[in-house]
Structure formats: structure tokens, C-alpha cells
Design a protein around this motif. Structure first.
Motif, PDB file in Angstrom:
ATOM      1  N   GLY A   1     -50.838  42.261 -28.670  1.00 10.60           N
ATOM      2  CA  GLY A   1     -52.097  42.940 -28.377  1.00 10.60           C
ATOM      3  C   GLY A   1     -52.790  42.282 -27.211  1.00 10.60           C
ATOM      4  O   GLY A   1     -52.147  41.735 -26.303  1.00 10.60           O
ATOM      5  N   THR A   2     -54.116  42.296 -27.241  1.00 12.86           N
ATOM      6  CA  THR A   2     -54.928  41.737 -26.153  1.00 12.86           C
ATOM      7  C   THR A   2     -56.124  41.012 -26.752  1.00 12.86           C
ATOM      8  O   THR A   2     -56.701  41.479 -27.737  1.00 12.86           O
ATOM      9  N   TYR A   3     -56.491  39.875 -26.158  1.00 14.97           N
ATOM     10  CA  TYR A   3     -57.754  39.245 -26.559  1.00 14.97           C
ATOM     11  C   TYR A   3     -58.684  39.159 -25.360  1.00 14.97           C
ATOM     12  O   TYR A   3     -58.253  39.074 -24.203  1.00 14.97           O
TER      13      TYR A   3
ATOM     14  N   GLU B   1     -52.119  45.318 -31.540  1.00 13.44           N
ATOM     15  CA  GLU B   1     -51.390  46.583 -31.459  1.00 13.44           C
ATOM     16  C   GLU B   1     -50.195  46.605 -32.413  1.00 13.44           C
ATOM     17  O   GLU B   1     -49.860  47.655 -32.968  1.00 13.44           O
ATOM     18  N   GLN B   2     -49.538  45.472 -32.587  1.00 13.70           N
ATOM     19  CA  GLN B   2     -48.409  45.368 -33.511  1.00 13.70           C
ATOM     20  C   GLN B   2     -48.551  44.085 -34.324  1.00 13.70           C
ATOM     21  O   GLN B   2     -48.784  43.016 -33.755  1.00 13.70           O
TER      22      GLN B   2
ATOM     23  N   SER C   1     -59.253  43.964 -34.782  1.00 12.56           N
ATOM     24  CA  SER C   1     -58.767  45.334 -34.913  1.00 12.56           C
ATOM     25  C   SER C   1     -57.267  45.312 -35.198  1.00 12.56           C
ATOM     26  O   SER C   1     -56.498  44.688 -34.459  1.00 12.56           O
ATOM     27  N   LEU C   2     -56.843  45.971 -36.286  1.00 12.93           N
ATOM     28  CA  LEU C   2     -55.439  46.019 -36.689  1.00 12.93           C
ATOM     29  C   LEU C   2     -54.955  47.464 -36.718  1.00 12.93           C
ATOM     30  O   LEU C   2     -55.733  48.384 -36.985  1.00 12.93           O
ATOM     31  N   PRO C   3     -53.649  47.688 -36.473  1.00 11.52           N
ATOM     32  CA  PRO C   3     -53.114  49.039 -36.666  1.00 11.52           C
ATOM     33  C   PRO C   3     -53.211  49.433 -38.136  1.00 11.52           C
ATOM     34  O   PRO C   3     -53.283  48.574 -39.020  1.00 11.52           O
ATOM     35  N   GLN C   4     -53.192  50.727 -38.396  1.00 14.43           N
ATOM     36  CA  GLN C   4     -53.439  51.228 -39.751  1.00 14.43           C
ATOM     37  C   GLN C   4     -52.479  50.634 -40.777  1.00 14.43           C
ATOM     38  O   GLN C   4     -52.885  50.254 -41.879  1.00 14.43           O
TER      39      GLN C   4
ATOM     40  N   PHE D   1     -50.917  39.271 -25.215  1.00 19.08           N
ATOM     41  CA  PHE D   1     -50.067  38.336 -25.964  1.00 19.08           C
ATOM     42  C   PHE D   1     -48.990  39.107 -26.703  1.00 19.08           C
ATOM     43  O   PHE D   1     -49.171  40.265 -27.085  1.00 19.08           O
ATOM     44  N   ASP D   2     -47.858  38.468 -26.872  1.00 18.13           N
ATOM     45  CA  ASP D   2     -46.754  39.029 -27.657  1.00 18.13           C
ATOM     46  C   ASP D   2     -46.055  37.862 -28.345  1.00 18.13           C
ATOM     47  O   ASP D   2     -45.183  37.211 -27.775  1.00 18.13           O
ATOM     48  N   VAL D   3     -46.469  37.583 -29.555  1.00 18.21           N
ATOM     49  CA  VAL D   3     -45.966  36.454 -30.332  1.00 18.21           C
ATOM     50  C   VAL D   3     -44.807  36.945 -31.202  1.00 18.21           C
ATOM     51  O   VAL D   3     -44.925  37.962 -31.885  1.00 18.21           O
ATOM     52  N   ARG D   4     -43.690  36.215 -31.186  1.00 17.25           N
ATOM     53  CA  ARG D   4     -42.552  36.523 -32.054  1.00 17.25           C
ATOM     54  C   ARG D   4     -42.221  35.263 -32.861  1.00 17.25           C
ATOM     55  O   ARG D   4     -42.031  34.188 -32.280  1.00 17.25           O
ATOM     56  N   VAL D   5     -42.161  35.413 -34.186  1.00 19.04           N
ATOM     57  CA  VAL D   5     -41.874  34.300 -35.083  1.00 19.04           C
ATOM     58  C   VAL D   5     -40.715  34.703 -35.992  1.00 19.04           C
ATOM     59  O   VAL D   5     -40.772  35.768 -36.633  1.00 19.04           O
TER      60      VAL D   5
END
Length: 199
Positions: A142-144, A128-129, A57-60, A161-165
Motif C-alpha cells: 500500500g502507501t503511507y 491495498e493488499q 484503511s484495509l481492503p474488505q 511499500f510492498d512487504v513480503r514475509v
């Protein structure tokens, strides 16, 4: 019988000129970018066994074909000239499933499950983002959820999770679509590692 009128000599250059004008004013070809799984750089224990991954599921703004990014004023912008080569939910689902499998040796396959023996677990990821931020970071948050099959046993797992790259090469400038695509692939690789290790 009425005489046939000759083809006006003026029409031919007008037609030719019209074709020439159309050719000169043709828009540039649309650029398409892929979300590709990166090569596995480590080998992790298999903690999942076999697992079916539901479509992510992805945001629009991230699920559309145009490549979105955050501008300095905080607005999300995109252009029809730069689009994803595949449907983003499908592409991210396939890339994530493949990377988990390559990292850990688990059999992780995007739904629908094609094998005769049922999977031991089911994975669902709700994002979510998924955004190229104005600060030069790719954010994937988001969440898994991992649900075991009744016969396999085990417990339900829920992880935020909140991954930043860092988006390489931006150095304060607006990221290009190619840089965004590369950073998205890196973020998906990190999320695959976290799911494979149940982090």
C-alpha cells in the motif's frame, strides 16, 4: 372442578434426550487469533518526534472478522470458525503505532490524540493488499503518508511499500490461522521499521 392430568411419564425421557442431543451436537467453540506487536529487536533514530496515526484503511477481505487466505485456485476463502480477536483495522493500527514507538522512541499514538500538546506529525496508512497468498507469502502492500504539523515544519512524505514475509511452517501446504496471524505480525513489524526510518 376438573381433575389435573398427571405429567406424562414419556415426556421426561424425551426432554432429557433432547437436552442430551443438543449437548452432543453443539458446535466447536470459535477460535480467535490476535494480531500482536512483536518485541523490538533493534533501536532506530527518532525521526518522527510525536505523531498521531489515523486508523488504517484495509481492503474488505482483511477488514472483516474472518481470517481470509488465498487458495490454490486464486479464490479468497475464510471460515466463521476462525476469526480475529479484535476489529482488524483497530488491531493493526494499535500494533503498528506501538512498534514504531518501541523501535525508535517516537511517541506514536493511534487517533484520537489524547495529549495536551499537539502531535508534530500525522501518519496515514492505506493498505491495498494484506493477504496470506497461495505461494506461502504474506503480502502487505500500500502507501503511507506523513504530514507535518504547520508549527513543526518539514515536508509531506509519501512512500509506497510492498512487504513480503514467508509464512513459516507451510512448506507448500495451506497455512493455518495461527501461522497467518504470526506472519501478519511479522509483516506489521517490517512496515513499522520502514515508517520509522522513512524508508
Amino acid at each position: 372442578m376438573p381433575m389435573k392430568r398427571p405429567f406424562p411419564s414419556l415426556a421426561l425421557p424425551l426432554l432429557i434426550g433432547g437436552f442430551a442431543l443438543a449437548a452432543c451436537s453443539a458446535p466447536e467453540a470459535t477460535a480467535r487469533y490476535r494480531i500482536e506487536p512483536l518485541p523490538a529487536t533493534q533501536s532506530l533514530p527518532n525521526r518522527l518526534g510525536s505523531a498521531e496515526m489515523r486508523e488504517i484503511s484495509l481492503p474488505q477481505y482483511a477488514a472483516g472478522q474472518e481470517i481470509a487466505y488465498e487458495s490454490a485456485d486464486g479464490a479468497l476463502r475464510s471460515s466463521p470458525e476462525n476469526i480475529w480477536a479484535d476489529d482488524p483495522p483497530r488491531a493493526v493500527t494499535l500494533a503498528l503505532a506501538r512498534q514504531i514507538s518501541e523501535l525508535s522512541g517516537a511517541i506514536v499514538i493511534a487517533e484520537p490524540w489524547p495529549l495536551g500538546e499537539a502531535p508534530q506529525r500525522r501518519i496515514e496508512v492505506r493498505i491495498e493488499q494484506f493477504l496470506a497468498r497461495a505461494d506461502g507469502q504474506m503480502q502487505l502492500s500500500g502507501t503511507y503518508y506523513i504530514r507535518p504539523d504547520a508549527l513543526a515544519g518539514g515536508r509531506d512524505i509519501v512512500r509506497r511499500f510492498d512487504v513480503r514475509v514467508p509464512i513459516a511452517g507451510t512448506e507448500g501446504a495451506q497455512a493455518t490461522p495461527a501461522q497467518i496471524a504470526r506472519a501478519q505480525s511479522q509483516a506489521v513489524a517490517e512496515l513499522a521499521r520502514r515508517i520509522a526510518t522513512l524508508d
